[in-house]
Design an enzyme around this catalytic site. Structure first.
Site, PDB file in Angstrom:
ATOM      1  NE  ARG A  68      -3.972   1.832   2.465  1.00  0.00           N
ATOM      2  CZ  ARG A  68      -4.148   2.604   3.532  1.00  0.00           C
ATOM      3  NH1 ARG A  68      -3.366   2.449   4.595  1.00  0.00           N
ATOM      4  NH2 ARG A  68      -5.100   3.518   3.543  1.00  0.00           N
ATOM      5  CG  HIS A  72      -1.630   5.255  -0.213  1.00  0.00           C
ATOM      6  ND1 HIS A  72      -2.375   5.816   0.798  1.00  0.00           N
ATOM      7  CD2 HIS A  72      -2.407   4.282  -0.751  1.00  0.00           C
ATOM      8  CE1 HIS A  72      -3.554   5.194   0.877  1.00  0.00           C
ATOM      9  NE2 HIS A  72      -3.583   4.251  -0.044  1.00  0.00           N
ATOM     10  CG  ASN A 100      -1.443   8.680   3.108  1.00  0.00           C
ATOM     11  OD1 ASN A 100      -1.969   7.733   2.522  1.00  0.00           O
ATOM     12  ND2 ASN A 100      -0.720   9.593   2.472  1.00  0.00           N
ATOM     13  CG  HIS A 199      -8.444  -3.976  -1.105  1.00  0.00           C
ATOM     14  ND1 HIS A 199      -9.465  -3.066  -1.107  1.00  0.00           N
ATOM     15  CD2 HIS A 199      -7.299  -3.246  -0.965  1.00  0.00           C
ATOM     16  CE1 HIS A 199      -8.966  -1.840  -0.981  1.00  0.00           C
ATOM     17  NE2 HIS A 199      -7.663  -1.921  -0.898  1.00  0.00           N
TER      18      HIS A 199
END
Length: 324
Positions: A68, A72, A100, A199
């Protein structure tokens, strides 16, 4: 009839050729390459892999956290490790952005990797490349697919809280919003579905899925009930639930099977299978794990190519949390 060229004309032509050659060289050097550290830091990849394997064996969730971080990072002004910068006097970093804050993790693992690399090859391996490699190694450590990571990204000298707040897709988005957020970064609907398959690992906080389990109707009722005990209607914001209830620490295609059963944890997850244009792709991945893994790997390479800093742009940070 013989042509005679003045020395100045020859000189001009030579200069133009030299400029063209250096331009072409510059274009080549600006391309990422899997062998970027082959001579400058031959043990870079094995060092990162060992550290990731160690971190993931200590805590399986860390694999999802590292994956992740790369996502990001790349969705905010490209894969430039801006996500790792702490706030300073000249800018507010991205760590406190909505997507975040109290949510991104794994910074300590990146710090460990960086210090190990600085010991063996000081000033060589970028924080941006660490994130790209650690993401791949995390997927592999959890039983997922392998892919060749392109290397040679450099690190930004600034970060953007505003861009982090606007560019990272929110878990509250409907399908149209998800399609737009990914399309803005050059991804197709199919690539959106493939990348959402990340996911299949990781966990989410109650605050992010509370509305879904209490208010939405396109959710399996027993699944919703099972989540409510650990995610009350008020309080318990940081209580966790796995994004893939079936095999939360295995990188597989169970996420897509869950969606077909209306067992997507996030609103944005279930949007991929809710009578819309992406239903068919979810169906395809649910019944063909190999095609999901192949498409996921290709989409990850594409994501890792988002606006990297190369050549003399940016820097190689010595400490991933701050500029040199």
């Amino acid at each position: 009839m013989a042509h005679s060229y003045s020395s100045s004309a020859i000189q001009t032509t030579t200069i133009k050729l030299c400029l063209l050659f250096s331009l072409l060289l510059g274009m080549v050097s600006a391309q990422l390459s899997p062998t970027f550290y082959a001579t400058s830091c031959p043990n870079a990849l094995s060092t990162i892999k060992s550290a990731v394997n160690s971190a993931v064996s200590s805590e399986k969730r860390m694999g999802a956290s590292l994956l992740r971080l790369h996502f990001h990072d790349c969705f905010v002004n490209g894969c430039d490790a801006s996500v790792l910068l702490d706030d300073n006097s000249t800018f507010t970093g991205e760590k406190t952005a909505g997507p975040n804050n109290n949510s991104l993790r794994g910074f300590d693992v990146v710090d460990t990797i960086k210090s190990q690399l600085e010991n063996i090859c000081p000033g060589v391996v970028s924080c941006a490349d660490i994130l790209a490699v650690a993401a791949r190694d995390s997927v592999v450590a959890l039983g997922g697919t392998n892919w060749t990571v392109q290397l040679g990204r450099r690190d930004s000298t600034t970060a953007s809280l505003t861009a982090a707040n606007s560019n990272i897709p929110a878990p509250t988005l409907n399908l149209s919003g998800l399609l737009s957020a990914f399309s803005n970064k050059g991804f197709t609907a199919k690539e959106l579905v493939a990348l959402s398959g990340s996911h299949t690992i990781g966990q989410a906080r109650c605050t992010v899925f509370r509305t879904r389990i209490y208010n939405e109707t396109n959710i399996d009722s027993s699944f919703a009930t099972s989540l409510k005990s650990n995610c009350p209607s008020t309080g318990g914001d940081n209580n966790l639930a796995p994004l893939d209830l079936t095999s939360p620490t295995s990188f597989d295609n169970a996420y897509f099977k869950n969606l077909i059963s209306n067992k997507g944890l996030l609103h944005s997850d279930q949007q991929l299978f809710n009578g819309g244009s992406t239903d068919s792709q979810v169906n395809a991945y649910s019944s063909n794990s190999a095609s999901f893994l192949t498409d996921f790997a290709n989409a990850m390479v594409k994501m890792g190519n988002l606006s990297p800093l190369t050549g003399s742009s940016g820097q190689i940070r010595k400490n991933c949390r701050k500029t040199n």
